[in-house]
Design a protein around this motif. Sequence first.
Motif, PDB file in Angstrom:
ATOM      1  N   UNK A 186      38.500  34.350  43.954  1.00 32.72           N
ATOM      2  CA  UNK A 186      37.779  35.452  44.212  1.00 32.72           C
ATOM      3  C   UNK A 186      37.103  36.080  42.624  1.00 32.72           C
ATOM      4  N   UNK A 187      36.050  36.340  42.743  1.00 39.73           N
ATOM      5  CA  UNK A 187      35.316  36.535  41.458  1.00 39.73           C
ATOM      6  C   UNK A 187      34.058  37.621  41.938  1.00 39.73           C
ATOM      7  N   UNK A 188      33.448  38.386  40.882  1.00 36.77           N
ATOM      8  CA  UNK A 188      33.818  38.365  39.615  1.00 36.77           C
ATOM      9  C   UNK A 188      35.044  39.476  39.347  1.00 36.77           C
ATOM     10  N   UNK A 189      36.105  39.264  38.421  1.00 34.94           N
ATOM     11  CA  UNK A 189      37.188  39.895  38.226  1.00 34.94           C
ATOM     12  C   UNK A 189      37.188  40.157  36.802  1.00 34.94           C
ATOM     13  N   UNK A 190      38.017  41.435  36.358  1.00 31.81           N
ATOM     14  CA  UNK A 190      38.129  41.895  34.968  1.00 31.81           C
ATOM     15  C   UNK A 190      39.199  40.804  34.550  1.00 31.81           C
ATOM     16  N   UNK A 191      39.730  41.143  33.253  1.00 33.04           N
ATOM     17  CA  UNK A 191      40.840  40.258  32.606  1.00 33.04           C
ATOM     18  C   UNK A 191      41.865  41.003  33.271  1.00 33.04           C
ATOM     19  N   UNK A 192      41.954  42.210  33.386  1.00 29.44           N
ATOM     20  CA  UNK A 192      43.190  42.683  33.832  1.00 29.44           C
ATOM     21  C   UNK A 192      43.287  42.504  35.388  1.00 29.44           C
TER      22      UNK A 192
END
Length: 122
Positions: A19-25
Amino acid sequence: MAERISDAEHAVMEVLWDESPLTAQEVAERVGPDRGWSVNTVKTLLGRLLAKSAVAHEEDGRRYLYRPAVQRGDYVSGESRRLIDRLFGGKLTPLVAHLAERDQLSAQDIAEIEALLKALKQ
């Protein structure tokens, strides 16, 4: 991608391939429960992956969104080739023989290999 990625970095890549895009969190939430990693640990790993050009990021307000810069199939192909080159002199047959000699091929594995070979011959 010339530089190899570590096992820890690979865990982050698997999350981003899913799954992307994702935040670091968000990456930390998906990879952290199994490994007990903090957001800071994940940020460090993302930084290393950015330096290796394995991931890319874009600004989204005050946060970054991360996405893979390498397709999973390309990565697996390169790693498989490196393994076969390093351990089996670049030949696939000794790898399969090694697994067969140690009874590490199930009947299902053998059936799948046979089906693959049949398809390749056609």
